[in-house]
Design a protein around this motif. Structure first.
Motif, PDB file in Angstrom:
ATOM      1  N   VAL A 161      10.557   9.669  -3.950  1.00 59.90           N
ATOM      2  CA  VAL A 161      11.893   8.908  -3.548  1.00 59.90           C
ATOM      3  C   VAL A 161      11.536   7.714  -2.560  1.00 59.90           C
ATOM      4  CG1 VAL A 161      14.176   9.226  -2.895  1.00 59.90           C
ATOM      5  CG2 VAL A 161      13.134  11.111  -3.847  1.00 59.90           C
ATOM      6  N   ARG A 162      11.925   6.614  -2.619  1.00 58.48           N
ATOM      7  CA  ARG A 162      11.548   5.567  -1.735  1.00 58.48           C
ATOM      8  C   ARG A 162      12.518   5.544  -0.516  1.00 58.48           C
ATOM      9  NH1 ARG A 162      10.307   0.232  -5.366  1.00 58.48           N
ATOM     10  NH2 ARG A 162       9.272  -0.305  -3.469  1.00 58.48           N
ATOM     11  N   ALA A 163      12.163   5.009   0.533  1.00 60.55           N
ATOM     12  CA  ALA A 163      12.941   5.034   1.603  1.00 60.55           C
ATOM     13  C   ALA A 163      14.307   4.548   1.317  1.00 60.55           C
ATOM     14  CB  ALA A 163      12.394   4.242   2.931  1.00 60.55           C
ATOM     15  N   PRO A 164      15.280   4.860   2.347  1.00 59.25           N
ATOM     16  CA  PRO A 164      16.622   4.247   1.942  1.00 59.25           C
ATOM     17  C   PRO A 164      16.677   2.589   2.330  1.00 59.25           C
ATOM     18  CG  PRO A 164      16.838   6.042   3.756  1.00 59.25           C
ATOM     19  CD  PRO A 164      15.457   5.999   3.096  1.00 59.25           C
ATOM     20  N   VAL A 165      17.551   2.044   1.622  1.00 60.91           N
ATOM     21  CA  VAL A 165      17.662   0.551   1.841  1.00 60.91           C
ATOM     22  C   VAL A 165      17.631   0.238   3.287  1.00 60.91           C
ATOM     23  CG1 VAL A 165      17.945  -0.576  -0.191  1.00 60.91           C
ATOM     24  CG2 VAL A 165      19.756   0.442   1.065  1.00 60.91           C
ATOM     25  N   SER A 166      18.413   0.884   4.070  1.00 60.80           N
ATOM     26  CA  SER A 166      18.642   0.362   5.555  1.00 60.80           C
ATOM     27  C   SER A 166      17.292   0.724   6.211  1.00 60.80           C
ATOM     28  CB  SER A 166      19.730   1.606   6.086  1.00 60.80           C
ATOM     29  OG  SER A 166      19.206   2.797   5.977  1.00 60.80           O
ATOM     30  N   ARG A 167      16.509   1.634   5.873  1.00 60.63           N
ATOM     31  CA  ARG A 167      15.357   1.789   6.685  1.00 60.63           C
ATOM     32  C   ARG A 167      14.219   0.603   6.100  1.00 60.63           C
ATOM     33  NH1 ARG A 167      12.236   7.278   5.899  1.00 60.63           N
ATOM     34  NH2 ARG A 167      14.231   8.037   6.127  1.00 60.63           N
ATOM     35  N   THR A 168      14.300   0.468   4.913  1.00 58.70           N
ATOM     36  CA  THR A 168      13.174  -0.700   4.554  1.00 58.70           C
ATOM     37  C   THR A 168      13.686  -1.828   5.282  1.00 58.70           C
ATOM     38  OG1 THR A 168      13.099   0.340   2.201  1.00 58.70           O
ATOM     39  CG2 THR A 168      12.537  -1.852   2.504  1.00 58.70           C
ATOM     40  N   ALA A 169      14.867  -2.379   5.253  1.00 59.71           N
ATOM     41  CA  ALA A 169      15.550  -3.570   6.032  1.00 59.71           C
ATOM     42  C   ALA A 169      14.907  -3.563   7.164  1.00 59.71           C
ATOM     43  CB  ALA A 169      16.869  -3.780   5.545  1.00 59.71           C
ATOM     44  N   ALA A 170      15.184  -2.393   8.005  1.00 62.64           N
ATOM     45  CA  ALA A 170      14.851  -2.299   9.371  1.00 62.64           C
ATOM     46  C   ALA A 170      13.472  -2.535   9.591  1.00 62.64           C
ATOM     47  CB  ALA A 170      15.084  -1.050   9.950  1.00 62.64           C
ATOM     48  N   ILE A 171      12.515  -1.892   8.978  1.00 65.36           N
ATOM     49  CA  ILE A 171      11.032  -2.265   9.007  1.00 65.36           C
ATOM     50  C   ILE A 171      10.759  -3.809   8.959  1.00 65.36           C
ATOM     51  CG2 ILE A 171       8.859  -1.516   8.126  1.00 65.36           C
ATOM     52  CD1 ILE A 171      10.049   1.227   7.763  1.00 65.36           C
ATOM     53  N   ALA A 172      11.452  -4.360   7.686  1.00 62.10           N
ATOM     54  CA  ALA A 172      11.144  -5.421   7.224  1.00 62.10           C
ATOM     55  C   ALA A 172      11.341  -6.442   8.314  1.00 62.10           C
ATOM     56  CB  ALA A 172      11.643  -5.893   5.961  1.00 62.10           C
ATOM     57  N   PHE A 173      12.552  -6.497   8.832  1.00 58.11           N
ATOM     58  CA  PHE A 173      12.731  -7.507   9.991  1.00 58.11           C
ATOM     59  C   PHE A 173      12.175  -7.273  10.974  1.00 58.11           C
ATOM     60  CE2 PHE A 173      16.556  -8.228   7.277  1.00 58.11           C
ATOM     61  CZ  PHE A 173      16.538  -9.644   7.077  1.00 58.11           C
ATOM     62  N   ALA A 174      11.813  -6.041  11.362  1.00 57.14           N
ATOM     63  CA  ALA A 174      10.796  -5.629  12.646  1.00 57.14           C
ATOM     64  C   ALA A 174       9.656  -6.438  12.308  1.00 57.14           C
ATOM     65  CB  ALA A 174      10.709  -3.979  12.888  1.00 57.14           C
ATOM     66  N   LEU A 175       8.901  -6.272  11.435  1.00 53.83           N
ATOM     67  CA  LEU A 175       7.719  -6.926  11.179  1.00 53.83           C
ATOM     68  C   LEU A 175       7.734  -8.605  11.239  1.00 53.83           C
ATOM     69  CD1 LEU A 175       6.200  -4.736   8.346  1.00 53.83           C
ATOM     70  CD2 LEU A 175       5.323  -5.155  10.663  1.00 53.83           C
ATOM     71  N   GLY A 176       8.737  -8.972  10.365  1.00 53.45           N
ATOM     72  CA  GLY A 176       9.217 -10.475  10.263  1.00 53.45           C
ATOM     73  C   GLY A 176       9.429 -10.922  11.462  1.00 53.45           C
ATOM     74  N   GLY A 177      10.176 -10.297  12.522  1.00 50.09           N
ATOM     75  CA  GLY A 177      10.547 -10.735  13.685  1.00 50.09           C
ATOM     76  C   GLY A 177       9.400 -10.645  14.631  1.00 50.09           C
ATOM     77  N   ALA A 178       8.694  -9.827  14.820  1.00 49.27           N
ATOM     78  CA  ALA A 178       7.345  -9.579  15.440  1.00 49.27           C
ATOM     79  C   ALA A 178       6.473 -10.882  15.236  1.00 49.27           C
ATOM     80  CB  ALA A 178       6.583  -8.510  15.233  1.00 49.27           C
ATOM     81  N   ALA A 179       6.232 -11.218  13.756  1.00 50.88           N
ATOM     82  CA  ALA A 179       5.495 -12.410  13.492  1.00 50.88           C
ATOM     83  C   ALA A 179       5.884 -13.916  14.207  1.00 50.88           C
ATOM     84  CB  ALA A 179       5.246 -12.376  11.867  1.00 50.88           C
ATOM     85  N   SER A 180       7.507 -13.744  13.824  1.00 53.75           N
ATOM     86  CA  SER A 180       7.886 -14.867  14.596  1.00 53.75           C
ATOM     87  C   SER A 180       8.105 -15.147  15.834  1.00 53.75           C
ATOM     88  CB  SER A 180       9.597 -14.976  14.119  1.00 53.75           C
ATOM     89  OG  SER A 180       9.778 -15.174  12.729  1.00 53.75           O
ATOM     90  N   PHE A 181       7.934 -13.915  16.607  1.00 56.64           N
ATOM     91  CA  PHE A 181       7.962 -13.933  17.943  1.00 56.64           C
ATOM     92  C   PHE A 181       6.511 -14.433  18.582  1.00 56.64           C
ATOM     93  CE2 PHE A 181       7.710 -11.581  22.333  1.00 56.64           C
ATOM     94  CZ  PHE A 181       8.429 -12.493  22.961  1.00 56.64           C
ATOM     95  N   ALA A 182       5.579 -14.014  17.876  1.00 54.37           N
ATOM     96  CA  ALA A 182       4.328 -14.386  18.200  1.00 54.37           C
ATOM     97  C   ALA A 182       4.082 -15.857  17.868  1.00 54.37           C
ATOM     98  CB  ALA A 182       3.303 -13.667  17.229  1.00 54.37           C
ATOM     99  N   MET A 183       4.655 -16.297  16.920  1.00 58.66           N
ATOM    100  CA  MET A 183       4.625 -17.718  16.395  1.00 58.66           C
ATOM    101  C   MET A 183       5.370 -18.421  17.715  1.00 58.66           C
ATOM    102  SD  MET A 183       5.894 -19.365  12.938  1.00 58.66           S
ATOM    103  CE  MET A 183       6.263 -21.078  12.721  1.00 58.66           C
ATOM    104  N   LEU A 184       6.446 -17.869  18.109  1.00 60.48           N
ATOM    105  CA  LEU A 184       7.171 -18.918  19.214  1.00 60.48           C
ATOM    106  C   LEU A 184       6.445 -18.883  20.391  1.00 60.48           C
ATOM    107  CD1 LEU A 184      10.014 -19.518  20.267  1.00 60.48           C
ATOM    108  CD2 LEU A 184       9.953 -17.314  21.447  1.00 60.48           C
ATOM    109  N   LEU A 185       5.510 -17.698  20.746  1.00 64.99           N
ATOM    110  CA  LEU A 185       4.810 -17.517  21.862  1.00 64.99           C
ATOM    111  C   LEU A 185       3.681 -18.606  21.784  1.00 64.99           C
ATOM    112  CD1 LEU A 185       4.638 -13.934  22.907  1.00 64.99           C
ATOM    113  CD2 LEU A 185       6.124 -15.728  23.885  1.00 64.99           C
ATOM    114  N   ALA A 186       3.008 -18.702  20.555  1.00 67.04           N
ATOM    115  CA  ALA A 186       1.876 -19.356  20.468  1.00 67.04           C
ATOM    116  C   ALA A 186       2.261 -20.736  20.197  1.00 67.04           C
ATOM    117  CB  ALA A 186       1.183 -18.805  18.899  1.00 67.04           C
ATOM    118  N   MET A 187       3.420 -21.462  19.578  1.00 63.31           N
ATOM    119  CA  MET A 187       3.571 -22.616  19.553  1.00 63.31           C
ATOM    120  C   MET A 187       4.358 -23.520  20.464  1.00 63.31           C
ATOM    121  SD  MET A 187       3.495 -22.665  15.394  1.00 63.31           S
ATOM    122  CE  MET A 187       3.664 -24.515  15.307  1.00 63.31           C
ATOM    123  N   MET A 188       5.397 -22.723  21.027  1.00 58.29           N
ATOM    124  CA  MET A 188       6.580 -23.237  22.050  1.00 58.29           C
ATOM    125  C   MET A 188       6.459 -22.597  23.148  1.00 58.29           C
ATOM    126  SD  MET A 188       9.440 -23.302  18.980  1.00 58.29           S
ATOM    127  CE  MET A 188       8.808 -22.812  17.415  1.00 58.29           C
ATOM    128  N   GLY A 189       6.586 -21.449  23.310  1.00 59.40           N
ATOM    129  CA  GLY A 189       6.671 -20.598  24.513  1.00 59.40           C
ATOM    130  C   GLY A 189       7.937 -20.654  25.024  1.00 59.40           C
TER     131      GLY A 189
END
Lengths: 181, 211
Positions: free
Chosen positions: B17-45
């Motif tokens: 049984v796969r994880a409930p969609v709420s958990r899948t979405a939470a993990i996805a946005f946490a990962l995506g957000g972390a990547a974007s935050f790294a991009m913000l720090l690297a490119m704009m600050g």
């Protein structure tokens, strides 16, 4: 309406908690519950009942692979009905709405209670699988063997059989979606 | 294949049984957000005067509104990933525009008419229009990929919701860099910047989220 078991939602909750017997029961009850619903849907689209079992099977497959999208606090039936509707519309779209047949041709069959027999067969959808995957699915389903038995016979671990089975089911669902099965 | 045989096969597969969609979405946005935050720090600050900015209502409002919009977008992603979505948040969805209108009213009341256009145009509207969509790409990609496990009634709508949540997550991050805090600026440019991402989400969702 066919008489439906009292609480499918309760049964499904037990099933998702790992009760395999409840799971089989809920799928069987859903198959019987779905047939007249799907048949009525086809009828409204001006179609005969020959695709009923295909859509029921596709719906059961989707129920299985998407059951994590069911909110266990909600009743099960509206969720399953929505899946059946989705699959019905998909199928009609694939086949094209233009092949309308006169309803009278099917009137006798429509008037009769839908055939809830479990003998209803559909087109041979297993043919899209690799021979090895097909053998695993057939051993588990038609011969009713356990994953361990199948593994012993094929020289695979029980876990590998389970993974192969799961992959095969996902491949079947994908083939349905593309209209191959 | 008989339906009963199919049921036997499904029952034999019941333990996965796969994880409930709420958990899948939470993990996805946490990962995506972390990547974007790294991009913000690297490119704009982050803006150097962030400590002072936090003390102003305009900055706090800008950040809080973007985070709130993301939270609403996130719950919509989860809701719309289901085949029979529960009824939508009829009131909640109007909270963000209502707050924004209120803040615009306040801004217009306290800022002299002659300054309205400078506040509206801000110091760097073009940067905003480029940065928010760029920062939204990572959460959009991860979100769309992860939500393929869903079963949305409308893949297009589900994709648009993922796009909206991604854009608002990007806006929340970009708010830390951006010097323009006026509600006039935020209402105009942050909104415009999220349009292409919502559209892209809808377009890709239609293809990727079919099931």
């Amino acid at each position: 309406m066919l008489q439906r078991p009292p609480d499918l939602s309760e049964l499904m909750r037990a099933a998702t908690a790992g009760d395999a017997i409840s799971y089989r029961q809920v799928l069987q009850a859903l198959a019987a519950w779905l047939r007249p619903i799907v048949q009525r849907g086809l009828y409204r689209a001006g179609r005969g009942p020959e695709d009923v079992e295909d859509i029921v099977q596709e719906t059961l497959l989707a129920v299985h692979l998407k059951r994590h999208t069911w909110d266990a606090r909600e009743p099960l039936e509206p969720w399953v009905r929505a899946i059946a509707h989705h699959k019905l519309v998909d199928m009609l779209r694939r086949r094209g709405f233009h092949q309308h047949l006169p309803i009278e041709d099917y009137f006798d069959r429509l008037a009769a209670q839908p055939d809830a027999s479990t003998n209803a067969t559909t087109s041979d959808m297993l043919s899209i699988l690799t021979p090895a995957a097909r053998q695993i699915v057939e051993s588990v389903s038609m011969e009713g063997r356990s994953a361990r038995e199948v593994g012993d016979r094929l020289g695979m671990s029980e876990g590998a059989v389970r993974v192969a089975l799961h992959r095969a089911l996902r491949r079947l669902a994908a083939a349905y979606k593309r209209g191959e099965a | 294949m008989k339906t009963d045989d199919l049921i036997s096969a499904l029952a034999a597969d019941s333990h996965i049984v796969r994880a409930p969609v709420s958990r899948t979405a939470a993990i996805a946005f946490a990962l995506g957000g972390a990547a974007s935050f790294a991009m913000l720090l690297a490119m704009m600050g982050v803006r150097p005067d962030i400590a002072d900015a936090v003390a102003t209502w305009r900055f706090d409002f800008k950040l809080a509104l973007a985070v709130l919009a993301f939270a609403i977008g996130f719950t919509e992603c989860v809701r719309l990933a289901r085949p029979a979505p529960s009824r939508g948040p009829t009131l909640l969805i109007w909270v963000v525009p209502a707050l924004l209108l209120g803040a615009i009213g306040m801004e217009l009341a306290v800022v002299p008419v002659d300054d309205w256009s400078t506040r509206l145009l801000g110091t760097n509207a073009v940067a905003c229009l480029l940065a928010i969509p760029s920062l939204a790409l990572a959460p959009l990609a991860v979100g769309l990929f992860a939500m393929r496990s869903g079963a949305p009634r409308s893949p297009t709508l589900a994709g648009a919701a993922i796009g909206f949540a991604s854009a608002m997550l990007a806006a929340s991050l970009y708010a830390l860099h951006c010097f323009d805090d006026s509600p006039l600026f935020v209402a105009t440019w942050y909104s415009l910047a999220s349009v292409p991402i919502v559209a892209l989400g809808a377009l890709l969702g239609r293809r990727l989220l079919r099931w």
